[in-house]
Design an enzyme around this catalytic site. Structure first.
Site, mmCIF file in Angstrom:
data_model
loop_
_atom_site.group_PDB
_atom_site.id
_atom_site.type_symbol
_atom_site.label_atom_id
_atom_site.label_comp_id
_atom_site.label_asym_id
_atom_site.label_seq_id
_atom_site.Cartn_x
_atom_site.Cartn_y
_atom_site.Cartn_z
ATOM 1 N N HIS B 56 0.828 -1.217 0.000
ATOM 2 C CA HIS B 56 0.000 0.000 0.000
ATOM 3 C C HIS B 56 0.856 1.259 0.000
ATOM 4 O O HIS B 56 0.344 2.355 0.250
ATOM 5 C CB HIS B 56 -0.899 0.032 1.240
ATOM 6 C CG HIS B 56 -1.750 -1.175 1.421
ATOM 7 N ND1 HIS B 56 -2.659 -1.575 0.477
ATOM 8 C CD2 HIS B 56 -1.831 -2.077 2.443
ATOM 9 C CE1 HIS B 56 -3.269 -2.688 0.915
ATOM 10 N NE2 HIS B 56 -2.783 -3.002 2.094
ATOM 11 N N HIS B 215 -7.113 -4.647 -1.048
ATOM 12 C CA HIS B 215 -6.389 -5.893 -1.322
ATOM 13 C C HIS B 215 -7.049 -6.623 -2.482
ATOM 14 O O HIS B 215 -6.853 -7.824 -2.659
ATOM 15 C CB HIS B 215 -6.384 -6.806 -0.090
ATOM 16 C CG HIS B 215 -5.955 -6.119 1.152
ATOM 17 N ND1 HIS B 215 -6.851 -5.502 2.005
ATOM 18 C CD2 HIS B 215 -4.729 -5.907 1.665
ATOM 19 C CE1 HIS B 215 -6.178 -4.952 3.004
ATOM 20 N NE2 HIS B 215 -4.893 -5.174 2.825
#
Lengths: 329, 329
Positions: B56, B215
């Site tokens: 991320h 995700h």
């Protein structure tokens, strides 16, 4: 083609509207969105103007502001802006000290900026950036291409303009920084130009393009995927060969993402490149990492090394306030 | 799988080494790269610690520094860090005023941060971020997911910690900012987790995942590609419904890229989202645009709206010096 757009024809205009709204404290748009300009000009300062095709954002519009560019002209994706745009920009941001054009070496950009330079009535000069060591001539270029090193030229010359250097000094500095700067890139995937609607080039699932240009132009060779260390060794090796740096030289290292490669991988490339440089006795004293000179959503990166001295380092460190680069303010 | 890596097992460690080298003026690594910490601690200040799976970036390591986090613990890609990492981070950065954990609402992160909170001996509290309005429960989450709004919580609470607010005040502020912040995203392509070696999900060439998680978790529905305006209307509409803002409310607007979408498109989404907000009488007073809370190389973006008042705006504007966010210094 999967893109967040409404219409190919209005893509650039809508994006510039969003950009101008988001950064209204720094920039405003010229009439017809012909250019992005610094909102508040500094009188008596040489005006710096750059530009080129869209699709490389944040280059150049993201570098307009205090300490960097006074205006940026964007063409459609991978298409040169017109001389009219550059002329309008020059008229808007010249405050009497003249205009320095910073142009990446692509035939369309070169021709159009040259026409603009002949049309403007103020003093002007042009710095041509051609930092890409991959190939000598290319699809859209006679001589070497201008790529990510452009941002280093714009930052250092921008800081010198901000402190009041005159046009001749800025032209000389820009040429000197360009000469001290070299880049090379690798692509793992193609980009897709919106107006074309299909990938610019085909590439196998186990292949990469070594020495790719920022429009997906061919590089030196199409090879099998290699490890990050091997890629960093080849890119950095070609750069060091070009720059002929002596051991102990201090440099800036820019690891630039082309748009589709995550920061996780870019920092891994930073690590790989700095080891190659350390092995050659080269000392990295400043780092910049991220997607700064992109090729739409192309996966891959470029490495840029710029030889620095106390003067250029001080200019690099000088305050800058743009959408994409900001420090010291 | 096309990635700039040497080895899946060493990817995170090598990337963190590159990150720490590139930002040595701001951060250093804990033993075994268990965490990234602020190089110079401010004594008597509550320490802010966040973390989560890698993939991320720049979240969270890119937000360590003056005015934001004191430490960030990174797990492997899309995998929670361990309680040991969080404990080591807390021991390293607590200067006596206690520790505030900022945790995105994923089951693994929640469990591990809770274990760490029970192990640390200093005063501590936890702010849970759950800004994603797309779905109630999800693949790795009971309740709403924590996504890009996390950066807004970290920035505002970070500024309050820097000015000296105590642990209880920071916990209350974090909860309040989280409550005032809502996000929703859309994916055009999947990401590929390096250890898996294949795309997380399959998606057709004319499809998108509306409400996707960071995700690649399923969102609300799989639909045909739509225009940027339609996407912005759906995402922003869902956010406004959740926040129940009155007309005239001032907000922060974050248009966050997931990693594979160019800035050219993100600014177009800014333009689309601000029109929707203007239509609802909502006033955007601060913008942030770019890939800040990414999902590896996933194409797509999220929109985050955070209701602001004079207090939170002043904290947002306060100086920050991290790898990924920097202003005022």
């Amino acid at each position: 083609m999967k893109k967040l757009i409404n219409d190919v024809d209005s893509l650039l205009a809508e994006s510039l509207d969003g950009f101008a709204a988001a950064h209204a404290d720094i920039v405003s748009l010229g009439v017809g969105a012909a250019f992005v300009r610094r909102r508040t000009l500094k009188h008596g300062k040489v005006a710096l103007i750059s530009g080129g095709g869209a699709g490389h954002e944040p280059l150049h519009s993201g570098f307009v502001g205090m300490g960097m560019l006074d205006a940026a002209c964007s063409g459609q994706v991978f298409t040169s802006p017109t001389p009219d745009q550059m002329l309008a920009a020059a008229q808007a941001v010249d405050t009497g000290a003249g205009v320095l054009f910073i142009v990446k070496n692509y035939s369309g950009d070169m021709m159009n900026f040259q026409m603009a330079a002949e049309m403007v009535t103020c003093d002007n000069a042009t710095v041509i950036v051609n930092d890409d060591v991959a190939v000598e001539d290319s699809t859209y270029t006679t001589g070497r291409r201008g790529v990510a090193g452009t941002l280093i030229v714009e930052k250092i010359v921008g800081a010198a303009a901000e402190r009041g250097d005159n046009l001749a000094a800025l032209k000389a500095l820009g040429d000197s920084v360009n000469k001290a700067t070299a880049s090379m890139g690798v692509a793992l995937t193609s980009c897709t130009v919106p107006a074309a609607g299909k990938p610019t080039f085909q590439i196998g699932v186990d292949e990469m393009e070594m020495g790719v240009g920022i429009h997906g132009e061919p590089g030196r060779r199409r090879v099998r995927l290699a490890s990050a260390d091997d890629i960093a060794a080849e890119l950095t090796g070609a750069i060091l060969k070009d720059l002929s740096l002596r051991s102990g030289q201090e440099v800036l290292l820019l690891v630039n993402g082309f748009g589709g490669t995550p920061l996780l991988e870019l920092y891994l490339m930073v690590n790989a490149a700095r080891k190659v440089l350390a092995g050659a006795g080269i000392q990295v004293v400043r780092y910049l990492t991220g997607p700064f000179v992109t090729s739409l959503e192309m996966a891959g990166c470029s490495i840029t090394v710029s030889a620095a001295d106390a003067t250029t380092l001080a200019l690099w460190d000088a305050p800058v306030h743009t959408a994409a680069l900001r420090w010291g303010v």
